[in-house]
Structure formats: C-alpha cells, structure tokens
Scaffold this active site. Structure first.
Site, PDB file in Angstrom:
ATOM      1  N   CYS A  99       1.000  -1.560  -0.065  1.00 30.46           N
ATOM      2  CA  CYS A  99      -0.139  -0.152   0.369  1.00 30.46           C
ATOM      3  C   CYS A  99       1.019   1.759  -0.040  1.00 30.46           C
ATOM      4  O   CYS A  99       0.154   2.483  -0.718  1.00 30.46           O
ATOM      5  CB  CYS A  99      -0.887  -0.134   1.143  1.00 30.46           C
ATOM      6  N   HIS A 129      -2.829   6.634   3.146  1.00 27.30           N
ATOM      7  CA  HIS A 129      -1.159   6.681   3.603  1.00 27.30           C
ATOM      8  C   HIS A 129      -0.484   8.819   3.698  1.00 27.30           C
ATOM      9  O   HIS A 129      -0.795   8.705   2.012  1.00 27.30           O
ATOM     10  CB  HIS A 129      -0.591   5.670   3.382  1.00 27.30           C
TER      11      HIS A 129
END
Length: 338
Positions: free
Chosen positions: A147, A239
């Site tokens: 990710c 993120h």
C-alpha cells in the site's frame, strides 16, 4: 461478463474488494471464500461489515465457500486478499489450474515471472503473463504492490521525465493498513509507532521492480536508490508520506510534470478522472480531506519545494490494496488476457 471471486472475503481488504465489485460493469462477483468456520453460510450472516461504505445487499445470499481450487472452478478470475502464509502455495495452485489471480498478498510480488503492476506506471510488465504461460501455466498471477509503495511510486512516476539517483521517503501510515484488529488502542492512541515490520524493505525493493525496464523476458530493476522510514500514526485511512528526490530541475517544471501526467490508457471503470491531484495550498494534502478523491483512487501531491521535496497521500485500502487489484484486472481484461 467475467465471473470472479474474492479470496478472504470477510477481512478488511476482502470487504473492500466486495464493495468495489458491487455492480461492476465487467466483473460478475459470484464466489466468496473465507475460513472453514464461515464456509457453508451466507455472506450476510458471517461478515462483520466495518467499511465506511454501504453494505452491498446483493451479496448477502452468496454462500461462502472454503478457499480451495475446487471451490473456484466456475471463476475466470479471482482477487486474493489472503494472508501471505496461505497465498504462497494456494495462489500458485489456482493459477496452475487455469484461473487468473490478481493478488494483494506479498507472496509472489518479487517472483521473476510475476508482474508487479501499477497500471499508470508499468502496464508493459503484463508481458510477464506470457512468460508464465510459456512455462506451462494455464492461468497466471499478477500482483499489486504494498500500500505505501503504490502511493510512493505514483508520486514518483511523473519525475521519470527528469534524472534522479536517490529517493528518500518517511511514511505516516494509517492504522487500517494493519487490518481490523491489527493495532491495540493502547498502542496507537496518543502515539506514533516508528516501525512497521518489513514495510521499509518492501518499499525499497518493490519500487525498483515496478519502475524497472521489461526486456521481454524479465524486469531489470530501476537504476536508483530508495531509502524508507515507515511509521504508524493514529489515522484511520490514508497513508501520508514526505518524499525527497535529487531532481535538479526547477519546481515549476516539476509541478508542470505533475499537472500534465496522464495514464497510458483510458476508460477503465475504476480509473479516476485524475491519477494525481496537485495542490498549491501549503497545508495539503491531508488524509481526512483528500483520501477519498477519485473514489479513493487518486494520489494527492502537495508542498512541492526546492530540494526536491514534497508530500504525497493516498487511500491505503482502496488505491493501495483492493482498488489496485481491481484496476489491474480491468487493464488485464482490456488487453485480452482473460
């Protein structure tokens, strides 16, 4: 329509797959697998739906099956949200049985004949499917990166127009990246955890494979260096990362590269209107404000400064996981590999 299944459908990434495949124009979701304790029961009875998106009622009556090759015999393609200790052998068996596998697991990402793909960056690496088939495999495996790697590489992609040799990244990663039960509240509340197991190594190796050159038989790693430092922060989704790259060109040229970046394809169902959203505001991007841009598939970039320094942000369970696999599958289908 392509008949598809989701492996590990009750977990965090599995639920995201189910949500993204609801009413998909190309893929017919017909098979959901999970652990033995869930097998034989309708999905609506065994799933504890925890996403911030409405539960898709049209999957409630699908009876969950165990994750075996036999249970997938009616599928043309499966999306894998399996843990790596299960995925390593099972994904191989599934591909050998003639079924296409789009995997979010890390197990096969660095295999020499398995594409590690971000469609906007290295679609030509799908040529490794032909390498797998030439070796006798009836199906194939295609993986998406970690990710944090996905957000990082998409932010680097427009910089390929310039010369650089070193990239440094410090991540601030959301707790959803560890799964629903991944981090105890007493560990992350009012805290920053400056370590995520194997995350830094993934970013440093996967990036070079993705941005490497495919010569028709293998991928030659990209000729630059990556140094990563990864941290878990008390954010639910999204993120964020601070990036330093030794690009010497003026900031105006870099911003132009971001503003004009376009993928080498169009009209894929999950493809966002903008792959990269460039911000001029000094305090953007922010996860709460920007993670859902492009239905969670857009990566946001801001604070582009001399050095070269900038901030990148992406939704880790959509763009960074299930959405990445679904977009890979759309590209695969558009190129007639299914």
């Amino acid at each position: 329509m392509i008949d598809v299944g989701v492996l590990g459908a009750t977990g965090a990434v599995g639920q995201r797959f189910v949500q993204l495949l609801e009413d998909h124009p190309w893929f017919n979701l017909q098979t959901l697998t999970a652990s033995e304790r869930s097998a034989g029961k309708p999905y609506g009875r065994v799933v504890n739906w925890r996403l911030d998106a409405p539960y898709p009622d049209n999957v409630s009556d699908i009876v969950v099956t165990p994750t075996t090759v036999e249970s997938l015999k009616d599928c043309d393609l499966v999306f894998s949200a399996l843990p790596p200790e299960v995925a390593t052998s099972l994904e191989t068996e599934i591909a050998d049985a003639g079924i296409a596998v789009c995997s979010n697991a890390r197990s096969h990402r660095m295999d020499s004949d398995v594409p590690l793909v971000i469609p906007e960056v290295n679609p030509d690496h799908l040529g490794l499917i032909d390498v797998q088939r030439d070796r006798g495999r009836d199906g194939f495996i295609v993986t998406n990166p970690n990710c944090s790697t996905i957000v990082f590489v998409l932010a680097l992609a427009p910089l390929r127009a310039f010369e650089f040799h070193d990239a440094h990244v410090a991540t601030m990663q959301a707790i959803s990246g560890a799964g629903f039960a991944g981090i105890p509240a007493m560990e992350i509340y009012d805290n920053v955890v400056p370590y995520i197991g194997s995350e830094e190594e993934k970013m440093e190796t996967e990036t070079l494979k993705i941005m490497g050159k495919f010569d028709g038989s293998e991928v030659k790693p990209a000729p630059f260096r990556v140094s990563a430092s990864c941290h878990r922060v008390p954010v639910i989704d999204g993120h964020t990362m601070a990036v330093w790259v030794d690009v010497k060109e003026p900031v105006a040229e870099v911003k132009k590269a971001y503003a004009t970046f376009k993928p080498p394809f169009s009209n894929l169902p999950l493809q966002p209107a903008k792959t990269i959203e460039l911000f001029d505001q000094p305090d953007r991007p922010q996860p709460r404000l920007d993670r859902n841009r492009g239905r969670g598939m857009t990566v946001s970039v801001g604070r582009v400064r001399d050095g070269l320094r900038f901030v990148a942000l992406g939704h880790n369970t959509i763009r960074g996981a299930a959405g990445a696999s679904v977009l890979n599958a759309e590209l695969i289908h558009s190129r007639n590999y299914l």
